[in-house]
Design a protein around this motif. Structure first.
Motif, PDB file in Angstrom:
ATOM      1  N   TYR A   1       0.937  -1.062  -0.054  1.00 45.93           N
ATOM      2  CA  TYR A   1      -0.227   0.162   0.171  1.00 45.93           C
ATOM      3  C   TYR A   1       0.786   1.128  -0.053  1.00 45.93           C
ATOM      4  N   ALA A   2       0.932   1.973  -0.963  1.00 45.92           N
ATOM      5  CA  ALA A   2       1.728   3.093  -1.029  1.00 45.92           C
ATOM      6  C   ALA A   2       3.183   2.665  -1.253  1.00 45.92           C
ATOM      7  N   THR A   3       4.040   2.676  -0.490  1.00 45.93           N
ATOM      8  CA  THR A   3       5.505   2.382  -0.450  1.00 45.93           C
ATOM      9  C   THR A   3       5.578   1.128   0.597  1.00 45.93           C
ATOM     10  N   ASP A   4       4.662   0.829   1.263  1.00 47.86           N
ATOM     11  CA  ASP A   4       4.858  -0.188   2.456  1.00 47.86           C
ATOM     12  C   ASP A   4       4.443  -1.458   2.107  1.00 47.86           C
ATOM     13  N   ALA A   5       5.247  -2.417   2.405  1.00 50.95           N
ATOM     14  CA  ALA A   5       5.042  -3.590   2.325  1.00 50.95           C
ATOM     15  C   ALA A   5       4.013  -4.175   3.223  1.00 50.95           C
ATOM     16  N   GLY A   6       3.076  -5.250   3.183  1.00 46.73           N
ATOM     17  CA  GLY A   6       2.204  -5.753   4.165  1.00 46.73           C
ATOM     18  C   GLY A   6       1.647  -6.844   3.755  1.00 46.73           C
ATOM     19  N   PHE A   7       0.334  -7.126   4.523  1.00 45.03           N
ATOM     20  CA  PHE A   7      -0.517  -8.350   4.131  1.00 45.03           C
ATOM     21  C   PHE A   7      -1.884  -8.107   4.108  1.00 45.03           C
ATOM     22  N   GLU A   8      -2.632  -8.562   3.324  1.00 41.24           N
ATOM     23  CA  GLU A   8      -4.306  -8.663   3.424  1.00 41.24           C
ATOM     24  C   GLU A   8      -4.201  -9.800   4.581  1.00 41.24           C
ATOM     25  N   SER A   9      -5.141  -9.285   5.621  1.00 46.43           N
ATOM     26  CA  SER A   9      -5.082 -10.108   6.626  1.00 46.43           C
ATOM     27  C   SER A   9      -6.671 -10.273   7.154  1.00 46.43           C
ATOM     28  N   SER A  10      -6.691 -11.124   8.351  1.00 46.55           N
ATOM     29  CA  SER A  10      -7.963 -11.261   9.052  1.00 46.55           C
ATOM     30  C   SER A  10      -7.449 -11.246  10.424  1.00 46.55           C
ATOM     31  N   VAL A  11      -8.388 -10.557  11.319  1.00 49.83           N
ATOM     32  CA  VAL A  11      -8.172 -10.635  12.491  1.00 49.83           C
ATOM     33  C   VAL A  11      -9.366 -11.353  13.465  1.00 49.83           C
ATOM     34  N   VAL A  12      -9.145 -12.581  14.180  1.00 49.64           N
ATOM     35  CA  VAL A  12     -10.092 -13.163  14.920  1.00 49.64           C
ATOM     36  C   VAL A  12      -9.830 -13.207  16.304  1.00 49.64           C
TER      37      VAL A  12
ATOM     38  N   HIS B   1     -23.139 -19.287  33.391  1.00 50.24           N
ATOM     39  CA  HIS B   1     -22.677 -20.167  32.522  1.00 50.24           C
ATOM     40  C   HIS B   1     -21.520 -19.567  31.562  1.00 50.24           C
ATOM     41  N   THR B   2     -20.853 -20.332  31.174  1.00 49.78           N
ATOM     42  CA  THR B   2     -19.611 -19.761  30.234  1.00 49.78           C
ATOM     43  C   THR B   2     -20.155 -20.040  28.724  1.00 49.78           C
ATOM     44  N   HIS B   3     -19.909 -18.944  27.889  1.00 53.95           N
ATOM     45  CA  HIS B   3     -20.230 -19.082  26.427  1.00 53.95           C
ATOM     46  C   HIS B   3     -19.137 -18.571  25.705  1.00 53.95           C
ATOM     47  N   PRO B   4     -19.060 -19.370  24.482  1.00 51.11           N
ATOM     48  CA  PRO B   4     -17.901 -18.989  23.504  1.00 51.11           C
ATOM     49  C   PRO B   4     -18.149 -17.643  22.927  1.00 51.11           C
ATOM     50  N   VAL B   5     -17.200 -16.882  22.714  1.00 48.84           N
ATOM     51  CA  VAL B   5     -17.463 -15.666  21.925  1.00 48.84           C
ATOM     52  C   VAL B   5     -16.317 -15.398  20.896  1.00 48.84           C
ATOM     53  N   GLU B   6     -16.613 -14.911  19.662  1.00 50.04           N
ATOM     54  CA  GLU B   6     -15.656 -14.855  18.791  1.00 50.04           C
ATOM     55  C   GLU B   6     -15.952 -13.536  17.788  1.00 50.04           C
ATOM     56  N   LEU B   7     -15.052 -12.786  17.610  1.00 51.69           N
ATOM     57  CA  LEU B   7     -14.907 -11.566  16.576  1.00 51.69           C
ATOM     58  C   LEU B   7     -14.177 -11.714  15.544  1.00 51.69           C
ATOM     59  N   SER B   8     -14.438 -11.631  14.514  1.00 50.24           N
ATOM     60  CA  SER B   8     -13.878 -11.644  13.221  1.00 50.24           C
ATOM     61  C   SER B   8     -13.978 -10.703  12.157  1.00 50.24           C
ATOM     62  N   ILE B   9     -12.800 -10.002  11.798  1.00 49.87           N
ATOM     63  CA  ILE B   9     -12.680  -8.987  10.655  1.00 49.87           C
ATOM     64  C   ILE B   9     -11.814  -9.465   9.626  1.00 49.87           C
ATOM     65  N   GLN B  10     -12.397  -9.518   8.306  1.00 48.29           N
ATOM     66  CA  GLN B  10     -11.587  -9.927   7.249  1.00 48.29           C
ATOM     67  C   GLN B  10     -11.382  -8.544   6.508  1.00 48.29           C
ATOM     68  N   GLY B  11     -10.302  -8.642   5.800  1.00 47.12           N
ATOM     69  CA  GLY B  11      -9.979  -7.354   4.949  1.00 47.12           C
ATOM     70  C   GLY B  11      -9.093  -6.235   5.567  1.00 47.12           C
ATOM     71  N   ILE B  12      -8.586  -6.748   6.484  1.00 43.05           N
ATOM     72  CA  ILE B  12      -7.598  -5.583   7.177  1.00 43.05           C
ATOM     73  C   ILE B  12      -6.178  -5.832   6.719  1.00 43.05           C
ATOM     74  N   TRP B  13      -5.528  -4.356   6.209  1.00 42.68           N
ATOM     75  CA  TRP B  13      -4.258  -4.561   5.813  1.00 42.68           C
ATOM     76  C   TRP B  13      -3.240  -4.199   6.723  1.00 42.68           C
ATOM     77  N   VAL B  14      -2.307  -5.044   6.958  1.00 47.89           N
ATOM     78  CA  VAL B  14      -1.369  -5.186   8.108  1.00 47.89           C
ATOM     79  C   VAL B  14       0.103  -4.621   7.486  1.00 47.89           C
ATOM     80  N   ARG B  15       0.705  -3.709   8.008  1.00 45.98           N
ATOM     81  CA  ARG B  15       1.956  -3.395   7.470  1.00 45.98           C
ATOM     82  C   ARG B  15       2.960  -4.230   8.084  1.00 45.98           C
ATOM     83  N   GLU B  16       3.914  -4.764   7.117  1.00 47.68           N
ATOM     84  CA  GLU B  16       4.946  -5.637   7.827  1.00 47.68           C
ATOM     85  C   GLU B  16       6.020  -4.859   8.588  1.00 47.68           C
TER      86      GLU B  16
END
Length: 155
Positions: A24-35, A45-60
Motif C-alpha cells: 500500500y503506497a510504498t509499504d509492504a504488508g499483508f491482506e489479513s484477518s483478525v479473529v 454459564h460460560t459461552h464462547p465468543v468470537e469476533l472476526s474482521i476480514q480485509g484488514i491490511w497489516v503493515r510488515e
C-alpha cells in the motif's frame, strides 16, 4: 499461515491471518484477518465468543516491531520475565477506518502480576471490539515463531 497468540489458560486467542502479501503506497504488508476468540461468563454459564474482521491490511514493518519486542522480552533473564518489562502499543492496521491494536501492559480491571496482559482492539468502520487476556512466555514464543515463519515466507 496464521499467527496465533493464546492465553495462558488456552481459552482465549488472537489469530492474525496473514494471507496475501501486498503493498500500500510504498509499504509492504499483508491482506489479513483478525479473529479474537474467548469465553464470556454471564454469571451462571460460560459461552464462547468470537469476533472476526476480514480485509484488514497489516503493515510488515509493524509486525517486525511487534516480533522484535516479543523477542527482546523473551531474551531477558528469567527474573526479568515479568509483565512490567513487556509494555507497548502496536498499531498493525493503518488504513482509514481500520484498527488492529495489540497492547501489552497492565489494566486497572485485571489483577495479574505474574503474566503479561494482552489487550486487542479491532475496528472496521463502525464495527469494533476489544478483548483482553493473560498470556505467558510459551504462548508468546509460539506466536513469535509463527510471525517469524510468515515474515520469512513473504521476504
Amino acid at each position: 499461515m496464521p499467527a496465533q497468540l493464546r492465553s495462558n489458560d488456552g481459552e482465549s486467542a488472537l489469530t492474525l491471518g496473514l494471507e496475501e502479501s501486498s503493498s500500500y503506497a510504498t509499504d509492504a504488508g499483508f491482506e489479513s484477518s483478525v479473529v479474537i476468540a474467548g469465553q464470556h461468563w454471564d454469571g451462571e454459564h460460560t459461552h464462547p465468543v468470537e469476533l472476526s474482521i476480514q480485509g484488514i491490511w497489516v503493515r510488515e514493518a509493524d509486525l517486525l516491531e511487534l516480533r522484535e519486542t516479543i523477542r527482546s522480552w523473551l531474551a531477558r533473564p528469567l527474573d526479568e520475565l515479568t509483565p512490567k518489562f513487556l509494555v507497548g502499543d502496536f498499531q498493525l492496521a493503518r488504513l482509514p477506518g481500520q484498527k488492529a491494536l495489540i497492547r501489552f501492559g497492565a489494566r486497572s480491571d485485571v489483577d495479574d502480576k505474574r503474566n503479561p496482559i494482552v489487550t486487542v482492539s479491532v475496528a472496521a468502520r463502525a464495527f469494533s471490539g476489544e478483548f483482553y487476556f493473560p498470556t505467558d512466555q510459551s504462548c508468546l514464543e509460539a506466536f513469535r515463531r509463527q510471525l517469524d515463519s510468515r515474515l520469512h515466507e513473504a521476504g
